[in-house]
Design a protein around this motif. Structure first.
Motif, PDB file in Angstrom:
ATOM      1  N   PHE A   3       0.847  -1.342  -0.059  1.00 38.84           N
ATOM      2  CA  PHE A   3      -0.007   0.280   0.057  1.00 38.84           C
ATOM      3  C   PHE A   3       1.048   1.136  -0.027  1.00 38.84           C
ATOM      4  N   THR A   4       2.171   1.195   0.617  1.00 38.95           N
ATOM      5  CA  THR A   4       2.683   2.353   0.846  1.00 38.95           C
ATOM      6  C   THR A   4       3.691   2.561  -0.459  1.00 38.95           C
ATOM      7  N   ASP A   5       4.038   1.569  -1.255  1.00 32.84           N
ATOM      8  CA  ASP A   5       4.585   1.484  -2.381  1.00 32.84           C
ATOM      9  C   ASP A   5       3.771   2.243  -3.492  1.00 32.84           C
ATOM     10  N   ILE A   6       2.450   1.922  -3.197  1.00 30.16           N
ATOM     11  CA  ILE A   6       1.395   2.588  -4.305  1.00 30.16           C
ATOM     12  C   ILE A   6       1.186   3.964  -4.046  1.00 30.16           C
ATOM     13  N   CYS A   7       1.131   4.332  -2.666  1.00 26.96           N
ATOM     14  CA  CYS A   7       1.273   5.908  -2.887  1.00 26.96           C
ATOM     15  C   CYS A   7       2.723   6.674  -2.838  1.00 26.96           C
ATOM     16  N   PHE A   8       3.475   5.669  -2.658  1.00 33.98           N
ATOM     17  CA  PHE A   8       4.982   6.217  -2.907  1.00 33.98           C
ATOM     18  C   PHE A   8       5.159   6.595  -4.409  1.00 33.98           C
ATOM     19  N   THR A   9       4.842   5.659  -5.215  1.00 35.25           N
ATOM     20  CA  THR A   9       5.135   5.850  -6.611  1.00 35.25           C
ATOM     21  C   THR A   9       4.092   7.076  -7.310  1.00 35.25           C
ATOM     22  N   THR A  10       2.886   6.983  -6.780  1.00 38.89           N
ATOM     23  CA  THR A  10       1.826   8.004  -7.021  1.00 38.89           C
ATOM     24  C   THR A  10       2.239   9.337  -6.765  1.00 38.89           C
ATOM     25  N   THR A  11       3.163   9.453  -5.840  1.00 42.74           N
ATOM     26  CA  THR A  11       3.671  10.854  -5.550  1.00 42.74           C
ATOM     27  C   THR A  11       4.630  11.277  -6.535  1.00 42.74           C
ATOM     28  N   VAL A  12       5.325  10.513  -7.097  1.00 41.86           N
ATOM     29  CA  VAL A  12       6.358  10.831  -8.035  1.00 41.86           C
ATOM     30  C   VAL A  12       5.862  10.475  -9.514  1.00 41.86           C
ATOM     31  N   VAL A  13       5.542   9.534  -9.898  1.00 39.73           N
ATOM     32  CA  VAL A  13       5.266   9.220 -11.366  1.00 39.73           C
ATOM     33  C   VAL A  13       4.006  10.006 -12.264  1.00 39.73           C
ATOM     34  N   PRO A  14       3.086  10.386 -11.747  1.00 40.69           N
ATOM     35  CA  PRO A  14       1.977  11.229 -12.306  1.00 40.69           C
ATOM     36  C   PRO A  14       2.684  12.645 -12.538  1.00 40.69           C
ATOM     37  N   TYR A  36       7.547  16.812   0.722  1.00 45.25           N
ATOM     38  CA  TYR A  36       6.987  15.890   2.078  1.00 45.25           C
ATOM     39  C   TYR A  36       6.465  14.646   1.930  1.00 45.25           C
ATOM     40  N   PHE A  37       5.735  14.338   1.082  1.00 45.05           N
ATOM     41  CA  PHE A  37       5.147  12.976   0.823  1.00 45.05           C
ATOM     42  C   PHE A  37       6.279  12.094   0.484  1.00 45.05           C
ATOM     43  N   ILE A  38       6.958  12.547  -0.217  1.00 42.12           N
ATOM     44  CA  ILE A  38       8.507  11.711  -0.737  1.00 42.12           C
ATOM     45  C   ILE A  38       8.930  11.127   0.404  1.00 42.12           C
ATOM     46  N   TYR A  39       9.369  11.975   1.318  1.00 42.38           N
ATOM     47  CA  TYR A  39      10.068  11.702   2.521  1.00 42.38           C
ATOM     48  C   TYR A  39       9.422  10.851   3.562  1.00 42.38           C
ATOM     49  N   ALA A  40       8.205  11.227   3.673  1.00 44.48           N
ATOM     50  CA  ALA A  40       7.385  10.794   4.402  1.00 44.48           C
ATOM     51  C   ALA A  40       6.821   8.937   4.171  1.00 44.48           C
ATOM     52  N   LEU A  41       6.743   8.962   2.815  1.00 47.28           N
ATOM     53  CA  LEU A  41       6.434   7.670   2.496  1.00 47.28           C
ATOM     54  C   LEU A  41       7.730   6.662   2.162  1.00 47.28           C
ATOM     55  N   GLY A  42       8.710   7.391   1.673  1.00 51.16           N
ATOM     56  CA  GLY A  42       9.832   6.620   1.545  1.00 51.16           C
ATOM     57  C   GLY A  42      10.347   6.350   2.836  1.00 51.16           C
ATOM     58  N   ASN A  43      10.540   6.987   4.027  1.00 52.33           N
ATOM     59  CA  ASN A  43      10.715   6.410   5.237  1.00 52.33           C
ATOM     60  C   ASN A  43       9.874   5.560   5.838  1.00 52.33           C
ATOM     61  N   SER A  44       8.675   5.596   5.520  1.00 51.91           N
ATOM     62  CA  SER A  44       7.771   4.573   5.839  1.00 51.91           C
ATOM     63  C   SER A  44       8.050   3.128   5.295  1.00 51.91           C
ATOM     64  N   ASP A  45       8.309   3.019   4.349  1.00 53.36           N
ATOM     65  CA  ASP A  45       8.919   1.886   3.488  1.00 53.36           C
ATOM     66  C   ASP A  45      10.131   1.442   4.263  1.00 53.36           C
ATOM     67  N   SER A  46      11.165   2.423   4.512  1.00 47.96           N
ATOM     68  CA  SER A  46      12.538   1.940   5.228  1.00 47.96           C
ATOM     69  C   SER A  46      12.050   1.281   6.720  1.00 47.96           C
ATOM     70  N   PHE A  47      11.078   1.762   7.222  1.00 49.90           N
ATOM     71  CA  PHE A  47      10.723   1.434   8.620  1.00 49.90           C
ATOM     72  C   PHE A  47      10.040   0.208   8.499  1.00 49.90           C
ATOM     73  N   LEU A  48       9.136  -0.035   7.668  1.00 51.07           N
ATOM     74  CA  LEU A  48       8.236  -1.248   7.374  1.00 51.07           C
ATOM     75  C   LEU A  48       9.224  -2.214   7.187  1.00 51.07           C
ATOM     76  N   LEU A  49      10.381  -2.309   6.324  1.00 49.19           N
ATOM     77  CA  LEU A  49      11.383  -3.182   6.145  1.00 49.19           C
ATOM     78  C   LEU A  49      12.087  -3.436   7.264  1.00 49.19           C
ATOM     79  N   ALA A  50      12.431  -2.627   8.092  1.00 45.90           N
ATOM     80  CA  ALA A  50      13.019  -3.065   9.278  1.00 45.90           C
ATOM     81  C   ALA A  50      12.110  -3.825  10.345  1.00 45.90           C
ATOM     82  N   VAL A  51      10.815  -3.513  10.334  1.00 50.09           N
ATOM     83  CA  VAL A  51       9.738  -4.338  11.068  1.00 50.09           C
ATOM     84  C   VAL A  51       9.630  -5.587  10.639  1.00 50.09           C
ATOM     85  N   MET A  52       9.562  -5.709   9.298  1.00 46.36           N
ATOM     86  CA  MET A  52       9.674  -7.081   8.570  1.00 46.36           C
ATOM     87  C   MET A  52      10.966  -7.940   8.926  1.00 46.36           C
TER      88      MET A  52
END
Length: 314
Positions: free
Chosen positions: A69-80, A102-118
């Motif tokens: 879900f975060t990846d969908i939001c992350f790429t939507t912040t950039v690609v469109p 703002y959203f690039i850093y927020a969502l990118g770091n969410s990805d990072s923390f989720l990878l740590a939790v995994m």
């Protein structure tokens, strides 16, 4: 962020993108449109497969669904925004630029923390399997996801507010395809000393801490797995981590290349690394996890089977 910086004469920026050649714009548009559609479709299938299959109701897949879900939001912040720039105007408003950053850093770091939790989930599953159910309870998993999705917004807000206090009075041309701290700070005609200090201290901590947590988890996993007497047991243990390690390498390799170098050395080569962690990693994650995971492949087959049967019955 809706107000225009009152100390700046710049009301908009020009994103030069990946190429200034007119002949390159349409091929790049169709390339990134294809990547975007694959990203959205692949990650949606992962989410739907996990939600619909009772066999995938474990913490690992719970975290994976939020990563998708975060990846969908992350790429939507950039690609469109990139697609608009390829075919029409390359300008972005001051407020729009800060919002994107703002959203690039927020969502990118969410990805990072989720990878740590995994990684922590895999550590508990392999190194402390008898306490796995209690340690990774649903309540704790929800709290971990809530932290991963909320804390990065504070980090992002800090850097966005600091950037908003800079003065932009000369060039408004950003030599990039998105609004990022380094190219924006290069355009400032006021002192960026405070921004650079915060990036080096707070930014480095937020970026490196999840990676160190992942590294520590996998070092402990490696120590435990090497003590397993059978080669088959070792392969089985490593197979549950292979997909995650591949994603971590792709994501952090490109991020460290961009952000752990001096701000003054930001070059065109960094554009490629930025594409890797903002666009390509989000597209590849569903393939990496599904191709190397039998349970997830089974869930995807069931999902496709349901869709086919529904289509035939209608």
């Amino acid at each position: 962020m809706e107000r225009v910086n009152q100390t700046s004469s710049v009301s908009e920026f020009i994103l030069l993108g990946l190429s200034s050649q007119p002949k390159d714009q349409k091929p790049l548009f169709f390339l990134f449109l294809t990547i975007y559609l694959i990203t959205i479709t692949g990650n949606l299938f992962i989410i739907l497969a996990i939600c619909s299959d009772p066999q995938l109701q474990s913490p690992m897949y719970f975290f994976l669904s939020f990563l998708s879900f975060t990846d969908i939001c992350f790429t939507t912040t950039v690609v469109p925004r990139m697609l608009v720039n390829f075919l029409s105007k390359k300008t972005i408003s001051y407020a729009g630029c800060l919002t994107q950053m703002y959203f690039i850093y927020a969502l990118g770091n969410s990805d990072s923390f989720l990878l740590a939790v995994m990684a922590f989930d895999r550590y508990v599953a392999i190194c402390d399997p008898f306490h796995y159910v209690t340690t990774m309870s649903h309540h704790r998993c929800v709290l971990l996801v809530a932290f991963c999705c909320s804390f990065p917004h504070h980090h992002s807000l800090l850097h966005t507010l600091l950037l908003n206090h800079l003065t932009f009075c000369d060039s408004n041309v950003i030599y990039h395809f998105l609004c990022d701290l380094s190219p924006l700070m290069k355009l400032s005609c006021s002192s960026t000393f405070v921004n650079e200090i915060v990036i080096r201290i707070e930014g480095s901590v937020v970026l490196v801490t999840p990676f160190l947590f992942i590294a520590f988890s996998y070092i402990r996993i490696l120590i435990v797995v090497l003590k397993i007497p059978s080669a088959a047991g070792q392969r089985k243990a490593f197979s549950t981590c292979g997909s995650h390690l591949t994603v971590v390498t792709l994501f952090y390799g490109s991020i460290f290349y961009v952000y752990l170098e001096p701000l003054s050395t930001y070059t065109v080569r960094d554009h490629i690394a930025t594409i890797v962690y903002t666009v390509l990693s989000s597209m590849l994650n569903p393939f990496i996890y599904s191709l190397r995971n039998k349970d997830l492949k089974g869930g995807l087959r069931k999902l496709m089977g349901k869709r086919k049967s529904q289509a035939l019955s209608s």
